[in-house]
Scaffold this active site. Structure first.
Site, PDB file in Angstrom:
ATOM      1  N   TRP A 200      -2.953  -2.877  -1.539  1.00 29.11           N
ATOM      2  CA  TRP A 200      -2.568  -4.266  -1.799  1.00 29.11           C
ATOM      3  C   TRP A 200      -3.360  -5.085  -0.792  1.00 29.11           C
ATOM      4  O   TRP A 200      -3.149  -4.966   0.422  1.00 29.11           O
ATOM      5  CB  TRP A 200      -1.063  -4.431  -1.606  1.00 29.11           C
ATOM      6  CG  TRP A 200      -0.531  -5.770  -1.968  1.00 29.11           C
ATOM      7  CD1 TRP A 200      -0.452  -6.309  -3.223  1.00 29.11           C
ATOM      8  CD2 TRP A 200       0.024  -6.750  -1.083  1.00 29.11           C
ATOM      9  NE1 TRP A 200       0.126  -7.557  -3.160  1.00 29.11           N
ATOM     10  CE2 TRP A 200       0.424  -7.848  -1.867  1.00 29.11           C
ATOM     11  CE3 TRP A 200       0.238  -6.804   0.294  1.00 29.11           C
ATOM     12  CZ2 TRP A 200       1.018  -8.984  -1.332  1.00 29.11           C
ATOM     13  CZ3 TRP A 200       0.827  -7.934   0.829  1.00 29.11           C
ATOM     14  CH2 TRP A 200       1.203  -9.007   0.026  1.00 29.11           C
TER      15      TRP A 200
ATOM     16  N   ASN B 218      -2.188   2.483   5.812  1.00 32.72           N
ATOM     17  CA  ASN B 218      -1.248   1.400   5.502  1.00 32.72           C
ATOM     18  C   ASN B 218      -1.060   0.584   6.770  1.00 32.72           C
ATOM     19  O   ASN B 218      -1.002   1.156   7.858  1.00 32.72           O
ATOM     20  CB  ASN B 218       0.123   1.962   5.108  1.00 32.72           C
ATOM     21  CG  ASN B 218       0.153   2.420   3.672  1.00 32.72           C
ATOM     22  OD1 ASN B 218      -0.846   2.332   2.962  1.00 32.72           O
ATOM     23  ND2 ASN B 218       1.295   2.916   3.244  1.00 32.72           N
ATOM     24  N   GLY B 219      -0.894  -0.730   6.612  1.00 28.81           N
ATOM     25  CA  GLY B 219      -0.665  -1.570   7.788  1.00 28.81           C
ATOM     26  C   GLY B 219      -1.848  -2.481   8.044  1.00 28.81           C
ATOM     27  O   GLY B 219      -2.753  -2.601   7.205  1.00 28.81           O
TER      28      GLY B 219
ATOM     29  N   HIS C 135      18.894 -38.080  -1.030  1.00 32.09           N
ATOM     30  CA  HIS C 135      18.144 -38.261   0.213  1.00 32.09           C
ATOM     31  C   HIS C 135      16.659 -37.941   0.029  1.00 32.09           C
ATOM     32  O   HIS C 135      15.951 -37.718   1.013  1.00 32.09           O
ATOM     33  CB  HIS C 135      18.756 -37.401   1.327  1.00 32.09           C
ATOM     34  CG  HIS C 135      20.169 -37.778   1.624  1.00 32.09           C
ATOM     35  ND1 HIS C 135      20.510 -38.954   2.235  1.00 32.09           N
ATOM     36  CD2 HIS C 135      21.342 -37.160   1.325  1.00 32.09           C
ATOM     37  CE1 HIS C 135      21.833 -39.036   2.338  1.00 32.09           C
ATOM     38  NE2 HIS C 135      22.356 -37.954   1.776  1.00 32.09           N
TER      39      HIS C 135
ATOM     40  N   LYS D 180      13.759 -16.588  -8.139  1.00 31.05           N
ATOM     41  CA  LYS D 180      13.506 -15.707  -9.291  1.00 31.05           C
ATOM     42  C   LYS D 180      12.590 -16.402 -10.286  1.00 31.05           C
ATOM     43  O   LYS D 180      11.650 -15.808 -10.796  1.00 31.05           O
ATOM     44  CB  LYS D 180      14.803 -15.323 -10.021  1.00 31.05           C
ATOM     45  CG  LYS D 180      15.723 -14.349  -9.360  1.00 31.05           C
ATOM     46  CD  LYS D 180      15.211 -12.948  -9.274  1.00 31.05           C
ATOM     47  CE  LYS D 180      14.457 -12.713  -8.003  1.00 31.05           C
ATOM     48  NZ  LYS D 180      15.178 -12.223  -6.872  1.00 31.05           N
TER      49      LYS D 180
ATOM     50  N   GLU E  10       8.970 -16.701  -8.934  1.00 29.20           N
ATOM     51  CA  GLU E  10       8.325 -15.388  -8.801  1.00 29.20           C
ATOM     52  C   GLU E  10       7.775 -14.861 -10.115  1.00 29.20           C
ATOM     53  O   GLU E  10       6.670 -14.346 -10.165  1.00 29.20           O
ATOM     54  CB  GLU E  10       9.375 -14.359  -8.366  1.00 29.20           C
ATOM     55  CG  GLU E  10       9.475 -14.090  -6.922  1.00 29.20           C
ATOM     56  CD  GLU E  10      10.511 -13.009  -6.671  1.00 29.20           C
ATOM     57  OE1 GLU E  10      10.145 -11.999  -6.090  1.00 29.20           O
ATOM     58  OE2 GLU E  10      11.688 -13.161  -7.081  1.00 29.20           O
TER      59      GLU E  10
ATOM     60  N   ARG F 200       5.554  -0.474  -6.223  1.00 26.60           N
ATOM     61  CA  ARG F 200       5.503  -1.274  -4.996  1.00 26.60           C
ATOM     62  C   ARG F 200       4.471  -2.402  -5.084  1.00 26.60           C
ATOM     63  O   ARG F 200       4.475  -3.298  -4.243  1.00 26.60           O
ATOM     64  CB  ARG F 200       5.153  -0.372  -3.813  1.00 26.60           C
ATOM     65  CG  ARG F 200       6.228   0.637  -3.505  1.00 26.60           C
ATOM     66  CD  ARG F 200       5.672   1.762  -2.680  1.00 26.60           C
ATOM     67  NE  ARG F 200       5.230   1.298  -1.380  1.00 26.60           N
ATOM     68  CZ  ARG F 200       5.839   1.600  -0.241  1.00 26.60           C
ATOM     69  NH1 ARG F 200       6.895   2.346  -0.254  1.00 26.60           N
ATOM     70  NH2 ARG F 200       5.389   1.157   0.905  1.00 26.60           N
TER      71      ARG F 200
ATOM     72  N   CYS G 157       0.812  -1.218   0.000  1.00 25.65           N
ATOM     73  CA  CYS G 157       0.000   0.000   0.000  1.00 25.65           C
ATOM     74  C   CYS G 157       0.848   1.272   0.000  1.00 25.65           C
ATOM     75  O   CYS G 157       1.962   1.282   0.512  1.00 25.65           O
ATOM     76  CB  CYS G 157      -0.877   0.033   1.237  1.00 25.65           C
ATOM     77  SG  CYS G 157      -1.884  -1.431   1.419  1.00 25.65           S
TER      78      CYS G 157
ATOM     79  N   GLU H 141      18.332 -18.627  -4.727  1.00 20.03           N
ATOM     80  CA  GLU H 141      17.956 -17.342  -5.318  1.00 20.03           C
ATOM     81  C   GLU H 141      17.499 -17.544  -6.771  1.00 20.03           C
ATOM     82  O   GLU H 141      16.517 -16.941  -7.208  1.00 20.03           O
ATOM     83  CB  GLU H 141      19.141 -16.362  -5.213  1.00 20.03           C
ATOM     84  CG  GLU H 141      18.936 -15.013  -5.872  1.00 20.03           C
ATOM     85  CD  GLU H 141      17.733 -14.216  -5.384  1.00 20.03           C
ATOM     86  OE1 GLU H 141      17.129 -14.573  -4.368  1.00 20.03           O
ATOM     87  OE2 GLU H 141      17.388 -13.233  -6.065  1.00 20.03           O
TER      88      GLU H 141
ATOM     89  N   LYS I 156       6.388  -4.957  -4.024  1.00 22.50           N
ATOM     90  CA  LYS I 156       7.808  -4.649  -3.941  1.00 22.50           C
ATOM     91  C   LYS I 156       8.288  -4.494  -2.506  1.00 22.50           C
ATOM     92  O   LYS I 156       9.350  -4.947  -2.143  1.00 22.50           O
ATOM     93  CB  LYS I 156       8.085  -3.361  -4.732  1.00 22.50           C
ATOM     94  CG  LYS I 156       9.549  -2.965  -4.783  1.00 22.50           C
ATOM     95  CD  LYS I 156      10.381  -3.990  -5.526  1.00 22.50           C
ATOM     96  CE  LYS I 156      11.859  -3.720  -5.495  1.00 22.50           C
ATOM     97  NZ  LYS I 156      12.622  -4.930  -5.857  1.00 22.50           N
TER      98      LYS I 156
HETATM   99  C1  F6R Z   1      12.347 -11.353  -4.286  1.00 21.47           C
HETATM  100  C2  F6R Z   1      12.224 -10.193  -3.436  1.00 21.47           C
HETATM  101  C3  F6R Z   1      11.779 -10.403  -2.033  1.00 21.47           C
HETATM  102  C4  F6R Z   1      12.475  -9.415  -1.100  1.00 21.47           C
HETATM  103  C5  F6R Z   1      11.892  -9.522   0.319  1.00 21.47           C
HETATM  104  C6  F6R Z   1      12.624  -8.623   1.291  1.00 21.47           C
HETATM  105  O1  F6R Z   1      12.759 -11.008  -5.576  1.00 21.47           O
HETATM  106  O2  F6R Z   1      12.455  -9.081  -3.842  1.00 21.47           O
HETATM  107  O3  F6R Z   1      11.975 -11.718  -1.608  1.00 21.47           O
HETATM  108  O4  F6R Z   1      13.844  -9.702  -1.084  1.00 21.47           O
HETATM  109  O5  F6R Z   1      10.543  -9.171   0.284  1.00 21.47           O
HETATM  110  O6  F6R Z   1      12.571  -7.299   0.885  1.00 21.47           O
HETATM  111  P1  F6R Z   1      13.630  -6.253   1.371  1.00 21.47           P
HETATM  112  O7  F6R Z   1      14.965  -6.648   0.836  1.00 21.47           O
HETATM  113  O8  F6R Z   1      13.156  -4.940   0.841  1.00 21.47           O
HETATM  114  O9  F6R Z   1      13.619  -6.311   2.878  1.00 21.47           O
END
Ligand code: F6R
Length: 615
Positions: free
Chosen positions: A80, A105-106, A511, A492, A495, A27, A2, A488, A610
């Site tokens: 959101w 927000n929250g 295993h 990616k 996601e 975001r 949000c 990672e 984001k």
């Molecule tokens: C994945 C991604 C998320 C963030 C996570 C933490 O591509 O971006 O997994 O890494 O939400 O966010 P930050 O780094 O902003 O604390």
């Protein structure tokens, strides 16, 4: 996640609010809305005009123009969904009667009991949100016009449990914004004869570069000519900070997506992150602040806490910190750390890693940790003005620039870069010889150009990405320090392409996960040139023997040969210490091109935001 924007001015504020929302679009959100106090030209009567839409901010722009909504004071929000589906009704601002409108927000945790209470007072609820209860609560405490908006907000927030950043307007006081912060960031943008509010200063870059960062528990009344702030019942003064570069890098340039642009920016931003932090031969640790060297002297162990991609950076750093600095290092997911009993060894440095610096779980973990007796708190973060940085003792900023693509790329590799620098800084105190430091620093200098070469794999990766587009599952393998890199890579892929991707330490295959391997299962492996290579090759043979299709990203110096059902992609040769950063890049490109082949919304993957500012 949000976003909030508010404005009070002599001029029309509608476009300021809409531009602010656009700047917060990256975001992630599912609906948007605004409320303006409109004055009737003939009668001078005022009324609140609310416009809300589901989907992108552009839809709200069209709807606002159509509704001819205008005003010199207003609030706006991108939502959101957390309570109730994305819908016009659930979008903010929320109203109570004709007079109160509010954005939030929250998450309010006790909203159900508040609803019950308010229903007994005769309030009707038209939405599924937790926020509507706050609007009614404020309305309730106004008691007609008996109490001011400010005092009603002060009373209402006493009853709220959970997190909030609030911005409220009232048609009876059509010249004031009342805002409150607890667990969700809010800033006041200071103008000349006009003032603004936002959840992120970025939203106000077009109108001001001067900001007041509200602290936890602050309540403020914002008018055209004044800003008054209270904390725990007392009036307080908060400093105005000038924040440069309020540009949201919103130009994709020649790239089709922000994610691709950000992948390609990595050589530059890694260089920016190293600039001023290393000389030709050593780390310049004073660059991390005057208190930093004294605090680092006390460190005998490290606790890292982060979420998602940032936690993967922590997992890589554990290997560096333990091998270079010989200091024990523990890594926790922030959302779990804060709910377990922690034993803090004397001399432990508490590190948070975060791109945004506003991730609710990481912030809460920091606040929890501050009570536990750590030697110091260090934030590794990409946003200098974030809550995480402001609440930590020291910080090491990554210089990734704004990251807009929801899937983190350049933030991750700059986090790794700074974490390697940190391992050297700690190593100095535990016996790392100057010659060994120089060797590592020289490696760091080579990093941007090796990454540049790795980006040259684009064409090859684009070709193989087509073979993933009809797949539903995939496995990612890595050994040792490359296991978090595999994690990672898998994150990616899932996601942005929505293909289920699971990462395993290659030695764990037999295993359990080997049972998944058949001729439909693509298996991606990262194979740098290190001592574990022989063992990794044996693990890959286990996959080949079960008919699995292997895609091996291998250091070119290994001369790994492609075979039937084993495709080798040669990665530019690099030292073992740089390999986690270098091998990340082709995996980013792989997920990007698989997503492109599948036609997903790369920069705004479904269900994700984001900056995750709720627990
Ligand atoms: C994945 C991604 C998320 C963030 C996570 C933490 O591509 O971006 O997994 O890494 O939400 O966010 P930050 O780094 O902003 O604390």
């Amino acid at each position: 996640m949000c976003g909030i924007v508010g404005a009070v001015a002599e001029r029309e504020v509608r476009d300021i609010l809409l531009e602010g929302l656009k700047r917060l679009e990256y975001r992630g959100y599912d609906s948007a809305g605004l409320a303006l106090i409109t004055t009737d030209a003939t009668t001078s009567d005022t009324r609140i005009n609310t416009v809300k839409t589901v989907g992108k901010v552009n839809k709200l722009v069209t709807a606002t123009t159509k509704a001819k909504a205008s005003g010199r004071i207003g609030i706006a929000h991108t939502r959101w969904a957390t309570h109730g589906k994305p819908s016009v009704a659930n979008a903010h601002p929320h109203r109570s009667g004709d007079d109160i409108a509010l954005v939030h927000n929250g998450i309010i945790e006790n909203y159900e009991s508040l609803r019950t209470l308010l229903k007994k007072q005769g309030y009707r609820f038209d939405t599924d949100t937790d926020t509507e209860a706050i609007a009614h609560l404020i309305h309730h405490y106004r008691e007609g016009n008996k109490h001011s908006l400010l005092s009603a907000v002060k009373k209402a927030i006493k009853l709220l449990e959970g997190a909030y950043g609030l911005c409220v307007i009232d048609n009876n006081e059509p010249d004031k914004l009342v805002v409150a912060r607890s667990g969700s960031p809010l800033v006041i943008g200071v103008g000349i004869g006009e003032n603004f509010v936002a959840s992120d200063p970025l939203a106000l870059g077009q109108v001001t570069d001067r900001f007041i960062y509200l602290e936890e528990g602050d309540i403020a009344q914002v008018e055209r000519e004044s800003v008054n702030i209270w904390h725990k019942g007392k009036k307080v003064k908060r400093e105005i900070t000038t924040v440069a570069h309020q540009n949201n890098d919103s130009d994709k340039g020649r790239y089709e997506h922000f994610m691709l642009k950000e992948i390609y920016e990595q050589p530059k931003v890694i260089k920016d992150t190293l600039d001023g932090r290393i000389s030709k031969t050593s780390v310049l640790e004073q660059a991390f602040g005057i208190e930093a060297p004294g605090l680092f002297d006390k460190v005998t162990s490290v606790q890292i806490v982060a979420c998602g991609t940032s936690s993967h950076a922590g997992l890589v750093a554990k290997y560096w910190i333990e091998s270079i600095a010989k200091v024990p290092c523990q890594v926790d997911i922030a959302s779990d750390y804060r709910y377990r009993d922690i034993i803090v060894l004397p001399g432990t440095l508490f590190i948070t890693i975060s791109q945004s610096g506003e991730t609710a779980d990481t912030l809460a973990a920091l606040r929890y940790a501050k009570k536990l007796g750590y030697v110091a708190t260090l934030a590794i973060c990409n946003v200098a003005t974030s809550s995480l940085v402001r609440e930590s003792d020291i910080n090491m900023l990554t210089m990734a620039g704004q990251e807009i693509g929801v899937a983190s790329t350049k933030a991750f590799t700059t986090q790794l870069t700074i974490l390697l620098v940190l391992a050297i800084v700690l190593g100095r105190r535990t016996g790392l010889k100057p010659a060994a430091e120089t060797k590592l620093v020289k490696e760091l200098h080579k990093l941007p150009s090796i990454i540049e070469k790795a980006l040259g794999l684009k064409k090859q990766i684009k070709t193989i990405s087509k073979q993933f587009s009809d797949k539903h599952h995939s496995l990612f393998l890595g050994r040792g320090i490359q296991y978090p890199v595999a994690k990672e890579g898998a994150l990616k892929l899932k996601e942005i392409s929505y293909i289920h991707a699971e990462a395993y330490p290659a030695g764990e295959l037999k295993h359990g996960p080997l049972a998944l391997v058949d001729n439909k299962m693509p298996v991606v492996a990262v194979a740098p040139n290190n001592d574990l290579l022989g063992k990794l090759k044996a693990n890959l043979s286990e996959v080949s023997a079960r008919g699995g299709k292997l895609y091996v990203f291998a250091d070119e110096s290994i001369n790994f040969a492609s075979e039937k059902r084993l495709k080798v992609i040669n990665v530019p040769s690099c030292s073992e210490v740089l390999a986690p950063i270098v091998f990340t890049v082709p995996l980013q490109l792989l997920s990007y091109y698989v997503a492109i082949t599948k036609g997903t919304d790369v920069d705004h993957p479904r269900n994700l935001a984001k900056s995750v500012t709720v627990e």
